[in-house]
Design a protein around this motif. Structure first.
Motif, PDB file in Angstrom:
ATOM      1  N   LEU A  15     -48.188 -63.015  50.271  1.00  0.00           N
ATOM      2  CA  LEU A  15     -49.529 -62.802  49.680  1.00  0.00           C
ATOM      3  C   LEU A  15     -49.335 -63.716  48.405  1.00  0.00           C
ATOM      4  O   LEU A  15     -48.612 -63.624  47.654  1.00  0.00           O
ATOM      5  N   TYR A  16     -50.554 -64.204  48.318  1.00  0.00           N
ATOM      6  CA  TYR A  16     -50.634 -65.218  47.029  1.00  0.00           C
ATOM      7  C   TYR A  16     -51.902 -65.002  46.331  1.00  0.00           C
ATOM      8  O   TYR A  16     -53.057 -65.210  46.833  1.00  0.00           O
ATOM      9  N   PHE A  17     -51.826 -64.086  45.375  1.00  0.00           N
ATOM     10  CA  PHE A  17     -53.086 -63.440  44.827  1.00  0.00           C
ATOM     11  C   PHE A  17     -53.936 -64.611  44.134  1.00  0.00           C
ATOM     12  O   PHE A  17     -53.469 -65.206  43.228  1.00  0.00           O
ATOM     13  N   LYS A  18     -55.225 -64.440  44.391  1.00  0.00           N
ATOM     14  CA  LYS A  18     -56.270 -65.405  43.762  1.00  0.00           C
ATOM     15  C   LYS A  18     -57.497 -64.521  43.721  1.00  0.00           C
ATOM     16  O   LYS A  18     -57.833 -63.696  44.476  1.00  0.00           O
ATOM     17  N   GLN A  19     -58.171 -64.610  42.552  1.00  0.00           N
ATOM     18  CA  GLN A  19     -59.454 -63.753  42.315  1.00  0.00           C
ATOM     19  C   GLN A  19     -60.554 -64.551  42.778  1.00  0.00           C
ATOM     20  O   GLN A  19     -61.493 -65.094  42.161  1.00  0.00           O
ATOM     21  N   SER A  20     -60.698 -64.170  44.217  1.00  0.00           N
ATOM     22  CA  SER A  20     -61.849 -65.195  44.668  1.00  0.00           C
ATOM     23  C   SER A  20     -62.279 -64.223  46.119  1.00  0.00           C
ATOM     24  O   SER A  20     -61.192 -63.644  46.745  1.00  0.00           O
ATOM     25  N   TRP A  21     -63.414 -64.058  46.760  1.00  0.00           N
ATOM     26  CA  TRP A  21     -63.847 -63.317  47.777  1.00  0.00           C
ATOM     27  C   TRP A  21     -63.296 -64.041  49.262  1.00  0.00           C
ATOM     28  O   TRP A  21     -62.730 -63.680  50.135  1.00  0.00           O
ATOM     29  N   GLU A  22     -63.131 -65.431  48.966  1.00  0.00           N
ATOM     30  CA  GLU A  22     -62.467 -66.378  49.700  1.00  0.00           C
ATOM     31  C   GLU A  22     -61.093 -66.039  50.329  1.00  0.00           C
ATOM     32  O   GLU A  22     -60.738 -65.996  51.418  1.00  0.00           O
ATOM     33  N   TRP A  23     -60.242 -65.828  49.309  1.00  0.00           N
ATOM     34  CA  TRP A  23     -58.897 -65.485  49.389  1.00  0.00           C
ATOM     35  C   TRP A  23     -58.919 -64.090  50.047  1.00  0.00           C
ATOM     36  O   TRP A  23     -58.239 -63.648  51.060  1.00  0.00           O
ATOM     37  N   LEU A  24     -59.677 -62.906  49.656  1.00  0.00           N
ATOM     38  CA  LEU A  24     -59.675 -61.632  49.998  1.00  0.00           C
ATOM     39  C   LEU A  24     -60.003 -61.789  51.629  1.00  0.00           C
ATOM     40  O   LEU A  24     -59.220 -60.960  52.173  1.00  0.00           O
ATOM     41  N   ARG A  25     -61.118 -62.520  51.979  1.00  0.00           N
ATOM     42  CA  ARG A  25     -61.393 -62.693  53.387  1.00  0.00           C
ATOM     43  C   ARG A  25     -60.327 -63.168  54.383  1.00  0.00           C
ATOM     44  O   ARG A  25     -60.374 -62.784  55.600  1.00  0.00           O
ATOM     45  N   HIS A  26     -59.504 -63.800  53.908  1.00  0.00           N
ATOM     46  CA  HIS A  26     -58.338 -64.671  54.527  1.00  0.00           C
ATOM     47  C   HIS A  26     -57.238 -63.611  54.598  1.00  0.00           C
ATOM     48  O   HIS A  26     -56.134 -64.109  55.415  1.00  0.00           O
ATOM     49  N   ASN A  27     -57.067 -62.992  53.825  1.00  0.00           N
ATOM     50  CA  ASN A  27     -55.584 -62.147  53.512  1.00  0.00           C
ATOM     51  C   ASN A  27     -55.866 -60.885  53.685  1.00  0.00           C
ATOM     52  O   ASN A  27     -55.082 -59.833  53.465  1.00  0.00           O
ATOM     53  N   ILE A  28     -57.320 -60.139  54.155  1.00  0.00           N
ATOM     54  CA  ILE A  28     -57.615 -58.893  54.059  1.00  0.00           C
ATOM     55  C   ILE A  28     -56.422 -58.046  54.997  1.00  0.00           C
ATOM     56  O   ILE A  28     -56.046 -57.105  54.599  1.00  0.00           O
ATOM     57  N   PHE A  29     -56.347 -58.553  56.230  1.00  0.00           N
ATOM     58  CA  PHE A  29     -55.375 -57.760  57.228  1.00  0.00           C
ATOM     59  C   PHE A  29     -53.998 -57.763  56.622  1.00  0.00           C
ATOM     60  O   PHE A  29     -53.144 -56.628  56.912  1.00  0.00           O
ATOM     61  N   LEU A  30     -53.437 -58.812  56.096  1.00  0.00           N
ATOM     62  CA  LEU A  30     -52.177 -58.813  55.550  1.00  0.00           C
ATOM     63  C   LEU A  30     -52.006 -57.733  54.476  1.00  0.00           C
ATOM     64  O   LEU A  30     -50.955 -56.973  54.231  1.00  0.00           O
ATOM     65  N   LEU A  31     -53.196 -57.725  53.461  1.00  0.00           N
ATOM     66  CA  LEU A  31     -53.025 -56.993  52.275  1.00  0.00           C
ATOM     67  C   LEU A  31     -53.188 -55.543  53.016  1.00  0.00           C
ATOM     68  O   LEU A  31     -52.254 -54.572  52.403  1.00  0.00           O
ATOM     69  N   ILE A  32     -53.845 -55.212  54.083  1.00  0.00           N
ATOM     70  CA  ILE A  32     -53.886 -53.815  54.657  1.00  0.00           C
ATOM     71  C   ILE A  32     -52.597 -53.496  55.262  1.00  0.00           C
ATOM     72  O   ILE A  32     -51.983 -52.118  54.754  1.00  0.00           O
ATOM     73  N   SER A  33     -51.874 -54.352  56.033  1.00  0.00           N
ATOM     74  CA  SER A  33     -50.751 -54.231  56.414  1.00  0.00           C
ATOM     75  C   SER A  33     -49.557 -53.495  55.304  1.00  0.00           C
ATOM     76  O   SER A  33     -48.819 -52.756  55.485  1.00  0.00           O
ATOM     77  N   PHE A  34     -49.787 -54.686  54.173  1.00  0.00           N
ATOM     78  CA  PHE A  34     -48.823 -54.235  53.181  1.00  0.00           C
ATOM     79  C   PHE A  34     -49.175 -52.891  52.618  1.00  0.00           C
ATOM     80  O   PHE A  34     -47.982 -51.972  52.251  1.00  0.00           O
ATOM     81  N   LEU A  35     -50.395 -52.583  52.440  1.00  0.00           N
ATOM     82  CA  LEU A  35     -50.562 -50.975  51.869  1.00  0.00           C
ATOM     83  C   LEU A  35     -50.041 -50.002  52.899  1.00  0.00           C
ATOM     84  O   LEU A  35     -49.755 -48.708  52.456  1.00  0.00           O
ATOM     85  N   LEU A  36     -50.312 -50.176  54.111  1.00  0.00           N
ATOM     86  CA  LEU A  36     -49.745 -49.105  55.231  1.00  0.00           C
ATOM     87  C   LEU A  36     -48.443 -49.252  55.149  1.00  0.00           C
ATOM     88  O   LEU A  36     -47.478 -47.941  55.130  1.00  0.00           O
ATOM     89  N   ILE A  37     -47.633 -50.156  55.101  1.00  0.00           N
ATOM     90  CA  ILE A  37     -46.206 -50.446  55.062  1.00  0.00           C
ATOM     91  C   ILE A  37     -45.803 -49.547  53.760  1.00  0.00           C
ATOM     92  O   ILE A  37     -44.651 -48.759  53.643  1.00  0.00           O
ATOM     93  N   VAL A  38     -46.362 -49.716  52.684  1.00  0.00           N
ATOM     94  CA  VAL A  38     -46.034 -49.003  51.292  1.00  0.00           C
ATOM     95  C   VAL A  38     -46.195 -47.253  51.625  1.00  0.00           C
ATOM     96  O   VAL A  38     -45.218 -46.403  51.392  1.00  0.00           O
ATOM     97  N   ILE A  39     -47.232 -46.986  52.326  1.00  0.00           N
ATOM     98  CA  ILE A  39     -47.462 -45.663  52.523  1.00  0.00           C
ATOM     99  C   ILE A  39     -46.299 -45.050  53.424  1.00  0.00           C
ATOM    100  O   ILE A  39     -45.910 -44.111  53.120  1.00  0.00           O
ATOM    101  N   PHE A  40     -45.953 -45.789  54.288  1.00  0.00           N
ATOM    102  CA  PHE A  40     -45.249 -45.219  55.594  1.00  0.00           C
ATOM    103  C   PHE A  40     -43.766 -45.174  54.969  1.00  0.00           C
ATOM    104  O   PHE A  40     -42.949 -44.384  55.035  1.00  0.00           O
TER     105      PHE A  40
END
Length: 203
Positions: free
Chosen positions: A104-129
């Motif tokens: 994850l390389y955080f940038k404050q843009s919708w383009e970054w979020l669109r390309h990294n949404i699945f990786l971000l969701i995966s990370f959050l799920l891993i944190v919960i588990f």
């Protein structure tokens, strides 16, 4: 398998018939104030801390719980392996979380979020588990250090030998000895001996 008896009632009855002489030497006479449970499926008296699992259809020594993730009961003979399983699972989750975070390389843009949404969701799920597995491992280690089981902890008021005990936990022999018996003992424990010995100690 941690079962005392597998399969049908006949198998269970045969198993206990073969063990009857051994039980007589290991199990002292139970006080009349303590009613030992009789398995409604196997139709035999269960040793102390045993329970019949209706999902597995067999009795389990030192029953802890039925785990849906391994599709088996956790009891006296496989409980240490279950702790190893949780530990390995925790390590894998931490490793997966590290890999996901490093991608994850955080940038404050919708383009970054669109390309990294699945990786971000995966990370959050891993944190919960990871949190769930960590809490589960800590709770099991705590109960092991007290020499109690999940079933005994949750159903204390319904278990006859705990209700009639003079001690809050008649099986607790101190943290070090509890851990030693759990992780290093290679033979089955006669819990009746510990129960009656502890309850006969002067307070």
């Amino acid at each position: 398998m941690v079962s005392l008896a597998l399969g049908t009632r006949k198998t269970c009855a045969t198993h206990w018939a073969d063990k009857s002489e051994e039980q007589c030497t290991l199990v002292p006479q139970v006080s009349s104030s303590v009613k030992m449970r009789r398995c409604g499926y196997c139709m035999v008296k269960q040793p102390m801390r045993a329970k019949h699992c209706q999902l597995c259809q067999h009795c389990v020594r030192r029953y802890d719980h039925h785990c849906p993730w391994i599709e088996n009961c956790v009891g006296e003979k496989n409980h240490p392996l279950f702790i190893v399983y949780l530990s390995v699972q925790l390590v894998v989750l931490l490793w997966g979380g590290h890999i996901a975070w490093s991608g994850l390389y955080f940038k404050q843009s919708w383009e970054w979020l669109r390309h990294n949404i699945f990786l971000l969701i995966s990370f959050l799920l891993i944190v919960i588990f990871t949190i769930v597995v960590l809490l589960l491992l800590i709770s099991h280690l705590y109960l092991i250090s007290c020499n109690t089981t999940t079933w005994e902890f949750m159903s204390y008021h319904r278990i006859s030998y705990l209700r009639h005990s003079e001690l809050e936990n008649p099986f607790d022999q101190g943290v070090i000895r509890n851990l030693w018996m759990f992780f290093c003992s290679c033979h089955l424990t006669a819990w009746e001996k510990i129960y009656f010995h502890r309850n006969n100690e002067p307070v």
